[in-house]
Design a protein around this motif. Sequence first.
Motif, PDB file in Angstrom:
ATOM      1  N   GLY A   1     -28.124  53.431 -26.166  1.00  0.00           N
ATOM      2  CA  GLY A   1     -27.163  52.484 -26.721  1.00  0.00           C
ATOM      3  C   GLY A   1     -27.821  51.324 -27.451  1.00  0.00           C
ATOM      4  O   GLY A   1     -27.382  50.926 -28.539  1.00  0.00           O
ATOM      5  N   SER A   2     -28.895  50.794 -26.870  1.00  0.00           N
ATOM      6  CA  SER A   2     -29.560  49.637 -27.494  1.00  0.00           C
ATOM      7  C   SER A   2     -30.262  50.041 -28.793  1.00  0.00           C
ATOM      8  O   SER A   2     -30.209  49.314 -29.787  1.00  0.00           O
ATOM      9  CB  SER A   2     -30.567  49.013 -26.519  1.00  0.00           C
ATOM     10  N   TYR A   3     -30.903  51.220 -28.787  1.00  0.00           N
ATOM     11  CA  TYR A   3     -31.579  51.695 -30.005  1.00  0.00           C
ATOM     12  C   TYR A   3     -30.552  51.985 -31.109  1.00  0.00           C
ATOM     13  O   TYR A   3     -30.759  51.661 -32.275  1.00  0.00           O
ATOM     14  CB  TYR A   3     -32.424  52.929 -29.683  1.00  0.00           C
ATOM     15  N   LEU A   4     -29.401  52.553 -30.712  1.00  0.00           N
ATOM     16  CA  LEU A   4     -28.342  52.816 -31.691  1.00  0.00           C
ATOM     17  C   LEU A   4     -27.836  51.500 -32.303  1.00  0.00           C
ATOM     18  O   LEU A   4     -27.608  51.424 -33.511  1.00  0.00           O
ATOM     19  CB  LEU A   4     -27.188  53.574 -31.033  1.00  0.00           C
ATOM     20  N   MET A   5     -27.675  50.477 -31.480  1.00  0.00           N
ATOM     21  CA  MET A   5     -27.234  49.168 -31.995  1.00  0.00           C
ATOM     22  C   MET A   5     -28.225  48.652 -33.038  1.00  0.00           C
ATOM     23  O   MET A   5     -27.822  48.146 -34.092  1.00  0.00           O
ATOM     24  CB  MET A   5     -27.131  48.143 -30.854  1.00  0.00           C
ATOM     25  N   ALA A   6     -29.527  48.811 -32.754  1.00  0.00           N
ATOM     26  CA  ALA A   6     -30.551  48.345 -33.700  1.00  0.00           C
ATOM     27  C   ALA A   6     -30.523  49.161 -34.988  1.00  0.00           C
ATOM     28  O   ALA A   6     -30.668  48.613 -36.088  1.00  0.00           O
ATOM     29  CB  ALA A   6     -31.934  48.412 -33.045  1.00  0.00           C
TER      30      ALA A   6
ATOM     31  N   SER B   1     -27.058  41.471 -32.017  1.00  0.00           N
ATOM     32  CA  SER B   1     -25.798  42.232 -32.116  1.00  0.00           C
ATOM     33  C   SER B   1     -24.724  41.621 -31.231  1.00  0.00           C
ATOM     34  O   SER B   1     -25.019  40.842 -30.315  1.00  0.00           O
ATOM     35  CB  SER B   1     -26.034  43.685 -31.689  1.00  0.00           C
ATOM     36  N   LYS B   2     -23.491  42.018 -31.485  1.00  0.00           N
ATOM     37  CA  LYS B   2     -22.382  41.553 -30.638  1.00  0.00           C
ATOM     38  C   LYS B   2     -22.286  42.479 -29.424  1.00  0.00           C
ATOM     39  O   LYS B   2     -21.984  43.665 -29.563  1.00  0.00           O
ATOM     40  CB  LYS B   2     -21.059  41.573 -31.421  1.00  0.00           C
ATOM     41  N   ILE B   3     -22.567  41.906 -28.244  1.00  0.00           N
ATOM     42  CA  ILE B   3     -22.494  42.680 -27.010  1.00  0.00           C
ATOM     43  C   ILE B   3     -21.502  42.009 -26.074  1.00  0.00           C
ATOM     44  O   ILE B   3     -21.559  40.801 -25.851  1.00  0.00           O
ATOM     45  CB  ILE B   3     -23.879  42.752 -26.292  1.00  0.00           C
ATOM     46  N   ILE B   4     -20.592  42.805 -25.521  1.00  0.00           N
ATOM     47  CA  ILE B   4     -19.641  42.293 -24.533  1.00  0.00           C
ATOM     48  C   ILE B   4     -20.101  42.782 -23.158  1.00  0.00           C
ATOM     49  O   ILE B   4     -20.119  43.986 -22.886  1.00  0.00           O
ATOM     50  CB  ILE B   4     -18.204  42.756 -24.851  1.00  0.00           C
ATOM     51  N   TYR B   5     -20.515  41.837 -22.331  1.00  0.00           N
ATOM     52  CA  TYR B   5     -21.055  42.172 -21.006  1.00  0.00           C
ATOM     53  C   TYR B   5     -19.981  42.094 -19.923  1.00  0.00           C
ATOM     54  O   TYR B   5     -18.976  41.391 -20.073  1.00  0.00           O
ATOM     55  CB  TYR B   5     -22.173  41.191 -20.639  1.00  0.00           C
ATOM     56  N   GLY B   6     -20.258  42.804 -18.830  1.00  0.00           N
ATOM     57  CA  GLY B   6     -19.443  42.658 -17.623  1.00  0.00           C
ATOM     58  C   GLY B   6     -18.089  43.321 -17.672  1.00  0.00           C
ATOM     59  O   GLY B   6     -17.226  43.052 -16.835  1.00  0.00           O
ATOM     60  N   VAL B   7     -17.878  44.218 -18.646  1.00  0.00           N
ATOM     61  CA  VAL B   7     -16.601  44.945 -18.713  1.00  0.00           C
ATOM     62  C   VAL B   7     -16.842  46.421 -19.046  1.00  0.00           C
ATOM     63  O   VAL B   7     -17.819  46.762 -19.696  1.00  0.00           O
ATOM     64  CB  VAL B   7     -15.628  44.358 -19.777  1.00  0.00           C
TER      65      VAL B   7
END
Length: 337
Positions: free
Chosen positions: A12-17, A105-111
């Motif tokens: 997921g993180s590599y795809l975001m980059a 990047s825009k990351i929404i945590y905790g959901v």
Amino acid sequence: MKIAVMGMGVAGSYLMARLKNSEHEVVGYERSTQERHDSICAWGTIKSELDKFCSKVGRSFEDFLIHDGKTMHVKMNNNVNFDIGLHGLCTYDKLALIKDFIKDSKIIYGVAPKLEELEKEYDMIVDCTGFARTYLPKLEEDFFLPTYEYKVEYEDKVPFDDFYIEPFPGMSGYFWYFPLGEKWAHIGAGDYRKNHIKATDDFLKKYGGKVQKTKGRPIRLATPGKCKPFYKGKVVGIGESIGTVYALLGEGIIPSMQCVDIFIENMHDFAAYEKAVDEHYKIYDKVFKFVRAKIRKDFNFFKSLPDFISIFRYMKKNEARFGMDVKISDLMKVAKA
């Protein structure tokens, strides 16, 4: 296109980059809070491969490198010991690289939003939730190993100065020790017969060390061929959610990142993506069949010989990719375990 990427692990993180400067609007979701977002599981990888991935997104892998391996010590259960020469197998700060990939990047945590909510808002939902496979249909037949791992700090010096592994009898899994610099190591094990916690604790008792972090998680060995469907409706899977772990080594970092690259090339055609994944990972089915037969004790070496030869040839041809000397004699020792 508005895309939701679910799960900020390796894939997921590599795809975001990779999608950072694309024409798409991309939002990442991570069910852990930002403070608890972690990635302890085995920080071992191959330097030359990670160099390539990092260069695609303007990073230098050298900034995250911890230990460059020279030798892997292998101790078999039948008291056979041997060393494997390493050429690029290393440990790196996996969590730091993940965080670096997503820092802009825009990351929404905790959901962990429900699928229906995501479908209303996004044109595409990418499932990078690993073993959980949260947004794709359940598998008819899964196959996985439970794993358990400690991050350990040693007072004076580490017990081993390089990589060390102990395969379990019948290839049901293995114990691993990965060095993380002067005073740190990851120790852990995965075992189908569930002896992994005992093996890890026995090592801890023998060599001491202070446990800093503990992680227990299953690792999927079922291959892409057994993880259909890869996509349904707006949802498409990448990485371990569609079975990209190399079963013989339990290795998932590089295969997951390769899967991201395949996705980027085919993201507007899910059928083409599935076909490309099937082609790229087809050897994984033979590897899985070989390992599963050993684990289930219905292994016949002569019946498995064609697969064994295919696996050896594949690994020999890709020695640089695996970062180690690939010898048929070593593979035989493991097969006979």
